[in-house]
Write a protein that holds these residues in place. Structure first.
Motif, short mmCIF file in Angstrom:
data_model
loop_
_atom_site.label_atom_id
_atom_site.label_comp_id
_atom_site.label_asym_id
_atom_site.label_seq_id
_atom_site.Cartn_x
_atom_site.Cartn_y
_atom_site.Cartn_z
N ASP A 62 -6.28 7.33 -1.25
CA ASP A 62 -6.20 5.95 -1.73
C ASP A 62 -6.64 5.78 -3.18
O ASP A 62 -6.30 4.77 -3.81
N HIS A 75 0.82 -1.22 0.00
CA HIS A 75 0.00 0.00 0.00
C HIS A 75 0.85 1.28 0.00
O HIS A 75 0.63 2.20 -0.79
N HIS A 112 1.57 4.42 -2.77
CA HIS A 112 1.56 5.87 -2.56
C HIS A 112 2.89 6.48 -3.03
O HIS A 112 2.92 7.50 -3.73
N ASP A 139 -0.59 8.32 5.81
CA ASP A 139 -2.05 8.19 5.69
C ASP A 139 -2.62 7.66 7.00
O ASP A 139 -1.95 7.72 8.04
#
Ligand SMILES: [Fe+2]
Length: 597
Positions: free
Chosen positions: A355, A125, A129, A148
């Motif tokens: 996201d 994840h 980003h 985040d």
């Protein structure tokens, strides 16, 4: 080579089609489904991207998902076990949700797209980003921060990235430091978002908007919740939070002991600064002032944490540039501080920093880091959504029997619209492909004269149907920005292209654009040049010629709580249901009732 990046099942679902390293199409699902923050499987976005690319699912070379579902399920399981029995209900709900959707994502993607299992990749994840920021940036070397709420386990990373535009194959991102769940700046901010009466994952920007109305009198209390260290790292004091064992609560009783009762959800927010005419409601005003002070305090601590991190990262890397992504990178007040209070020469933030941008990052990661393909793409605008031809637009209005004027000549249309804005009319601007990311940047925008403060109230109350104090953003031709804003090297700066930094207004220009100058004398400026969007640029430039102020007020073309408009039908609906005076859509102009074209 065609790569489809997909993000879904958490916040904003999104899809990006990357062809030979460049974006063919990119959209959030909400723009097409018309469901705000749609987090479902992005059927419509997939169809749109494939159609735009002239291909079908089985033609894709790879499909890349923006996180690793198994690792995430592992985190939820481990967290739940660690806080059992407080967490048993959370665990049950989370497992039901994740096992039914994420767990089977590979099978789902295979079935929906008709690709083989080995064509489906999963990107970490925070790497998605990081890749979304670096591989969209113009830099060949940069420091990287991602921050985040939470990905699989990670909530924050620091690292470096390299990737040349001239000799391919040497692309690398090294995220050498990470902080893990439950220690999270995003979730800290979200806890205050909930405390201040806003929806988590939706109202964070409202907390930021509330903060200039308060004084940071509670920084010491906020710092009981978070420790900031010299090396840029941080830790939360989990005694005050509940999000690690509850699906519905962000903070617990110890938090309310420290900060008092939460603000009533959705309650009317006003202070002496934002609504001096409501001075007779003294008690409510005092209560609101307290909450504004709390908002100012969490904002200040968040800024300090980010600046601290960026400075530590600079010391370690000595990189010239910084790139950022993750939901917290949309904190445009903090972004200006990062630029001006660290030695980095410039900062690039991928405009879909939340996201939704993971879909882009996942695709870029696969292309550049897994497949080692060279770089050639720099994201300098966000116009990657669906567009409509003039014929399609005219057919829509003809079909409904709605009168309009068609302009053969763009110059005449622009002049007509500038005249209307000078006469205080409000314009809905719809042209070209809709924007990628959360901001309207001139293709699905509402525009108006920013010179008088009243325009802010008109657009807030008659058009957007939201609180009168909410600020709007100024758009200015890039070559004129330095006259009005105190932003370092604004003519070359990347963040203002995407409206990602709140900058001080020059002291002698405070009264020039009152509707876009926030409390405290700042503005979230957008700079625009002719090459990027010439009609938008010309509207602003000619408005400047007519009035002496080359600034327009820009806000997204939507009503409160609705996604930004995508199609002519959406634009017409929003136009009809609001006080917008004129709809400039493609090459046609539609007037509201009494307005004759
Ligand atoms: Fe994220």
């Amino acid at each position: 080579m065609d790569i489809l990046g997909v993000s879904c099942f958490y916040h904003d679902s999104a899809v990006v089609l990357l062809r030979d390293g460049e974006i063919v199409a990119a959209t959030m699902e909400e723009r097409l489904s018309r469901k705000k923050h749609d987090s479902g499987f992005p059927h419509l976005s997939i169809d749109f991207c494939l159609e735009r690319g002239g291909i079908q699912g089985p033609d894709l070379d790879y499909v890349v998902f923006y996180e690793k579902p198994m690792v995430k399920v592992g985190r939820i399981l481990q967290t739940a076990l660690g806080t059992f029995p407080r967490s048993w209900q959370f665990w049950r709900e989370a497992v039901t949700a994740y096992v039914s959707e994420k767990f089977w994502i590979k099978t789902l993607l295979q079935q929906e797209l008709g690709v083989r299992p080995e064509q489906i990749l999963f990107c970490d994840h925070h790497m998605s980003h990081a890749a979304s920021a670096f591989f969209a940036s113009p830099y060949e070397e940069a420091a990287v921060i991602t921050v985040d709420g939470v990905g699989e386990w990670t909530t924050t990373t620091m690292g470096t990235a390299k990737g040349s535009f001239s000799n391919g194959g040497q692309n690398h991102i090294d995220l050498f430091w990470e902080q893990r769940f439950p220690h999270s700046l995003g979730l800290l901010y979200s806890a205050f978002t909930a405390f201040l009466g806003f929806e988590v994952n939706e109202g964070e920007y409202k907390v930021m908007g509330m903060s200039p109305y308060g004084e940071p009198n509670y920084v010491d209390q906020v710092k009981k919740l978070v420790n900031l260290y010299q090396d840029g790292s941080f830790e939360l004091n989990m005694d005050y939070f509940a999000y690690h064992y509850s699906a519905t609560q962000s903070f617990n009783g110890k938090f309310t002991k420290l900060f008092g009762e939460p603000r009533v959800h959705g309650g009317d927010f006003f202070t002496a600064k934002s609504a001096p005419h409501r001075m007779n409601e003294k008690e409510a005003m005092q209560r609101n002032q307290y909450y504004a002070d709390v908002a100012a305090s969490i904002q200040v601590v968040t800024e300090e944490a980010l600046v601290n991190m960026a400075n530590a990262l600079y010391e370690r890397t000595k990189a010239k540039y910084l790139v950022m992504a993750g939901g917290v990178a949309l904190n445009s007040v903090a972004n200006y501080k990062i630029l001006t209070e660290t030695p980095f020469e410039d900062v690039y933030i991928q405009p879909a920093a939340g996201d939704d941008g993971g879909a882009l990052g996942a695709a870029l990661w696969a292309y550049h880091m897994v497949l080692g393909q060279p770089r050639k793409f720099v994201m300098t605008n966000t116009y990657y959504g669906e567009d409509y031809t003039d014929d399609e637009i005219r057919a829509f209005f003809d079909g409904k029997g709605i009168p309009y004027q068609c302009f053969e000549d763009d110059d005449a249309l622009i002049d007509r619209v500038v005249d209307a804005m000078v006469a205080q009319d409000v314009i809905g601007l719809f042209q070209g492909r809709f924007e990628w990311g959360p901001r309207a940047l001139g293709n699905r925008s509402i525009l108006a004269d920013p010179r008088r403060a009243e325009m802010k109230d008109i657009v807030n109350t008659k058009i957007k149907f939201r609180e009168p104090c909410r600020p709007f953003a100024p758009v200015v031709p890039v070559e004129r920005a330095a006259e009005y804003f105190d932003y370092p090297n604004v003519d070359k700066a990347m963040m203002p292209r995407f409206m990602l930094a709140v900058s001080p207004v020059k002291p002698d220009k405070m009264d020039v654009a009152q509707a876009t100058t926030h409390e405290g004398g700042t503005g979230r400026l957008q700079t625009i040049d002719r090459e990027t969007n010439w009609r938008y640029y010309e509207l602003v430039r000619r408005f400047g010629e007519a009035t002496g102020v080359p600034i327009l007020m820009n806000t997204s073309f939507n009503l409160r709580g609705e996604p930004i408009v995508s199609s002519p039908a959406d634009a017409w609906k929003t136009f009809s249901n609001s006080g917008i005076d004129w709809l400039m859509i493609g090459s046609i102009l539609v007037g509201k009732d009494h307005k004759s074209v």
